[in-house]
Motif scaffolding. Structure first.
Motif, mmCIF file in Angstrom:
data_model
loop_
_atom_site.group_PDB
_atom_site.id
_atom_site.type_symbol
_atom_site.label_atom_id
_atom_site.label_comp_id
_atom_site.label_asym_id
_atom_site.label_seq_id
_atom_site.Cartn_x
_atom_site.Cartn_y
_atom_site.Cartn_z
ATOM 1 N N GLN A 79 0.804 -1.220 0.000
ATOM 2 C CA GLN A 79 0.000 0.000 0.000
ATOM 3 C C GLN A 79 0.846 1.283 0.000
ATOM 4 O OE1 GLN A 79 -3.433 0.338 0.175
ATOM 5 N NE2 GLN A 79 -3.704 -1.857 -0.124
ATOM 6 N N LEU A 80 2.159 1.176 0.149
ATOM 7 C CA LEU A 80 3.009 2.360 0.303
ATOM 8 C C LEU A 80 2.909 3.290 -0.905
ATOM 9 C CD1 LEU A 80 6.329 0.792 1.698
ATOM 10 C CD2 LEU A 80 4.657 2.149 2.966
ATOM 11 N N ASP A 81 2.724 4.578 -0.660
ATOM 12 C CA ASP A 81 2.852 5.522 -1.762
ATOM 13 C C ASP A 81 4.330 5.882 -1.919
ATOM 14 O OD1 ASP A 81 3.406 7.502 0.129
ATOM 15 O OD2 ASP A 81 1.460 8.491 -0.049
ATOM 16 N N ALA A 82 4.646 6.597 -3.013
ATOM 17 C CA ALA A 82 6.058 6.835 -3.345
ATOM 18 C C ALA A 82 6.774 7.607 -2.239
ATOM 19 C CB ALA A 82 6.150 7.607 -4.669
ATOM 20 N N ALA A 83 6.098 8.638 -1.717
ATOM 21 C CA ALA A 83 6.734 9.459 -0.688
ATOM 22 C C ALA A 83 7.040 8.610 0.560
ATOM 23 C CB ALA A 83 5.821 10.632 -0.315
ATOM 24 N N THR A 84 6.075 7.781 0.955
ATOM 25 C CA THR A 84 6.264 6.971 2.157
ATOM 26 C C THR A 84 7.339 5.918 1.925
ATOM 27 O OG1 THR A 84 3.900 7.288 2.524
ATOM 28 C CG2 THR A 84 5.040 5.751 3.978
ATOM 29 N N ALA A 85 7.350 5.310 0.734
ATOM 30 C CA ALA A 85 8.377 4.309 0.412
ATOM 31 C C ALA A 85 9.770 4.911 0.554
ATOM 32 C CB ALA A 85 8.163 3.771 -1.003
ATOM 33 N N ALA A 86 9.908 6.144 0.076
ATOM 34 C CA ALA A 86 11.217 6.814 0.160
ATOM 35 C C ALA A 86 11.599 7.081 1.619
ATOM 36 C CB ALA A 86 11.175 8.120 -0.628
ATOM 37 N N LEU A 87 10.585 7.246 2.488
ATOM 38 C CA LEU A 87 10.848 7.548 3.901
ATOM 39 C C LEU A 87 11.087 6.296 4.753
ATOM 40 C CD1 LEU A 87 8.092 10.262 4.447
ATOM 41 C CD2 LEU A 87 10.563 10.650 4.504
ATOM 42 N N MET A 88 10.768 5.124 4.183
ATOM 43 C CA MET A 88 10.785 3.911 4.994
ATOM 44 C C MET A 88 12.111 3.627 5.688
ATOM 45 S SD MET A 88 7.902 2.876 5.540
ATOM 46 C CE MET A 88 8.249 1.354 6.422
ATOM 47 N N PRO A 89 13.268 3.755 5.002
ATOM 48 C CA PRO A 89 14.531 3.454 5.710
ATOM 49 C C PRO A 89 14.665 4.316 6.970
ATOM 50 C CG PRO A 89 14.910 3.724 3.346
ATOM 51 C CD PRO A 89 13.481 4.118 3.602
ATOM 52 N N ARG A 90 14.333 5.585 6.835
ATOM 53 C CA ARG A 90 14.421 6.508 7.958
ATOM 54 C C ARG A 90 13.415 6.136 9.060
ATOM 55 N NH1 ARG A 90 13.248 12.987 7.211
ATOM 56 N NH2 ARG A 90 12.645 13.377 9.382
ATOM 57 N N LEU A 91 12.182 5.848 8.679
ATOM 58 C CA LEU A 91 11.163 5.503 9.675
ATOM 59 C C LEU A 91 11.502 4.186 10.385
ATOM 60 C CD1 LEU A 91 7.921 6.539 7.733
ATOM 61 C CD2 LEU A 91 8.754 7.550 9.876
ATOM 62 N N MET A 92 12.015 3.231 9.602
ATOM 63 C CA MET A 92 12.374 1.939 10.198
ATOM 64 C C MET A 92 13.506 2.118 11.215
ATOM 65 S SD MET A 92 10.284 -0.238 8.869
ATOM 66 C CE MET A 92 10.975 -1.856 9.253
ATOM 67 N N ALA A 93 14.465 2.979 10.879
ATOM 68 C CA ALA A 93 15.587 3.232 11.792
ATOM 69 C C ALA A 93 15.070 3.845 13.102
ATOM 70 C CB ALA A 93 16.614 4.155 11.133
ATOM 71 N N ALA A 94 14.142 4.806 12.967
ATOM 72 C CA ALA A 94 13.585 5.437 14.155
ATOM 73 C C ALA A 94 12.792 4.422 14.976
ATOM 74 C CB ALA A 94 12.694 6.616 13.755
ATOM 75 N N MET A 95 12.024 3.582 14.266
ATOM 76 C CA MET A 95 11.212 2.566 14.937
ATOM 77 C C MET A 95 12.078 1.650 15.797
ATOM 78 S SD MET A 95 8.216 0.554 12.885
ATOM 79 C CE MET A 95 7.509 1.873 11.904
ATOM 80 N N GLY A 96 13.285 1.338 15.265
ATOM 81 C CA GLY A 96 14.201 0.458 15.992
ATOM 82 C C GLY A 96 14.687 1.056 17.300
ATOM 83 N N GLN A 97 14.576 2.371 17.420
ATOM 84 C CA GLN A 97 15.034 3.037 18.650
ATOM 85 C C GLN A 97 13.902 3.277 19.640
ATOM 86 O OE1 GLN A 97 17.548 6.552 17.710
ATOM 87 N NE2 GLN A 97 17.689 5.602 15.706
ATOM 88 N N GLY A 98 12.715 2.801 19.303
ATOM 89 C CA GLY A 98 11.620 2.900 20.270
ATOM 90 C C GLY A 98 10.555 3.886 19.867
ATOM 91 N N ASP A 99 9.463 3.879 20.648
ATOM 92 C CA ASP A 99 8.289 4.691 20.330
ATOM 93 C C ASP A 99 8.601 6.180 20.340
ATOM 94 O OD1 ASP A 99 6.852 2.416 20.078
ATOM 95 O OD2 ASP A 99 5.842 2.552 22.008
#
Lengths: 260, 260
Positions: A79-99
């Motif tokens: 379901q990812l749109d292009a903008a969100t797909a481009a942000l995923m590496p960054r969001l995943m990295a943040a997710m790994g550090q907690g809420d």
């Protein structure tokens, strides 16, 4: 044109904030929320943040407020749109550090796109307390000092927002399970011991998106636990809502103070 | 002549210590305790410490060990002997500073009269752990580190001896109510979350009279809480008793380590 949007999670806060002025309501669901005061609903998906930023801009929104509890999303990669797909590496990295890290990063995304983040207390200053007595009588000073000392000591560890002491002894320290769970622990294990709970933000907590809160249920649990009173941090703990909290204090006889 | 006496409170510890060698048993009651291994019973009253010191000396006792929980005495002023009456101002002052201060002062009284204070671990070194694995598998390192950090932070405040963390989050901090109450809190509020409990003395705790302890009940509660394991401080946490604790580990699958 309404330039404010409330990004609404669960709980009573989104509704209370709408009383502070007109705002559009964003929810992460198709269904329109049951919020009578809303100046329009913008449905959103975590996978389509690009669309959300576009929808907000088209609606003329310049200021956003995060309000209410939101559970960590499960994402459908298809379901990812292009903008969100481009942000995923960054969001995943943040997710790994907690809420907290994830929330900070989501806020940063909004700011980078020119939105201003307002806190709940910016929309409804009356939901936080001015310093002084809100209800009842003076709190036992030694217990207040002891509970504060526990929060001071744990501050750098980012553990909990509340601690309780009675007769100079620590009888409860908030952990991941939250304030109400701590109060239930005291009800079970140290009922009727008197004393005080202190609740305040952790050092470095961003009050625009993550302010500690108390509600009438907090007051009733504290009274059931046999506490004499609660101290909250002035300007930095939400009362949800103020009238209900003060009514609960009047009903139970619990004292409530706001420390400067 | 037996030169040791065990000043026996409640619980299993007095009986376990008698297995470490012959000793007389002092209880603060007229009734002889149900302790088959005792080399004689010396009944005592808190109001008659002078008589107790005399009885111990007559019996040839040179070494005393405080063992088991003792509740704070209620004193009958009419019963005070001369020695105790003279000590009252000092004892009352210590009492005003809390249980630890009172215990330290009672110990000092024995030492001033020439008695040597031995710890439970002096009589039964096998009741404390050597560093390393006692049961099970390696503990999740991040959770051990997090629980230790909480105890480090709270150390100067003299709060609790135990903390628990799971998936990097703090889920329990011991308060006045004790370790078992903390574990019951986790059972109620965060069951099955995995993780670790760390238990160790507070800084400055006198291990001769007040050593942290775990028993089979601790192991069963920790397992019921869904924890993966427990870390205790090597040489500084009593296992009451060791066989029962290790049996409980085998039965529940809980891991147990002693940190150097």
């Amino acid at each position: 044109m309404t330039k404010r949007a409330i990004i609404a999670g669960s709980g009573s806060l989104p509704g209370l904030l709408l009383a502070g002025g007109p705002a559009k309501v964003v929810t992460f669901s198709e269904e329109a929320p049951d919020l009578p005061g809303a100046a329009g609903h913008i449905p959103a998906r975590f996978e389509k943040l690009g669309k959300l930023f576009y929808d907000l801009s088209v609606a003329g929104v310049r200021e956003v407020t995060f309000a209410g509890a939101m559970s960590r999303p499960s994402l459908d990669p298809a379901q990812l749109d292009a903008a969100t797909a481009a942000l995923m590496p960054r969001l995943m990295a943040a997710m790994g550090q907690g809420d907290d890290a994830l929330l900070r990063d989501v806020m940063a995304l909004f700011q980078e796109r020119g939105f201003r983040i307002l806190g709940a207390h910016d929309l409804r200053p009356d939901l936080v307390a001015e310093p002084g007595c809100l209800a009842g009588e003076a709190l036992p000073e030694a217990d207040v000092a002891r509970a504060r000392a526990v929060l001071d000591a744990l501050g750098p560890l980012d553990v909990g927002q509340a601690a309780a002491a009675a007769k100079g002894q620590v009888i409860g320290i908030e952990t991941l399970q939250g304030t109400d769970a701590m109060l239930r622990f005291i009800i079970d294990s140290a009922p009727g011991s008197g004393g005080v709970m202190v609740k305040r933000p952790k050092p470095g907590q961003d009050l625009r998106v993550d302010m500690p809160a108390i509600g009438p249920e907090t007051i009733h649990l504290a009274a059931e636990a046999g506490l004499a009173g609660i101290e909250i941090a002035a300007g930095a703990v939400l009362m949800l809502d103020r009238d209900a909290v003060l009514d609960a204090c009047a009903e139970t006889g619990l004292s409530l103070w706001a420390a400067p």
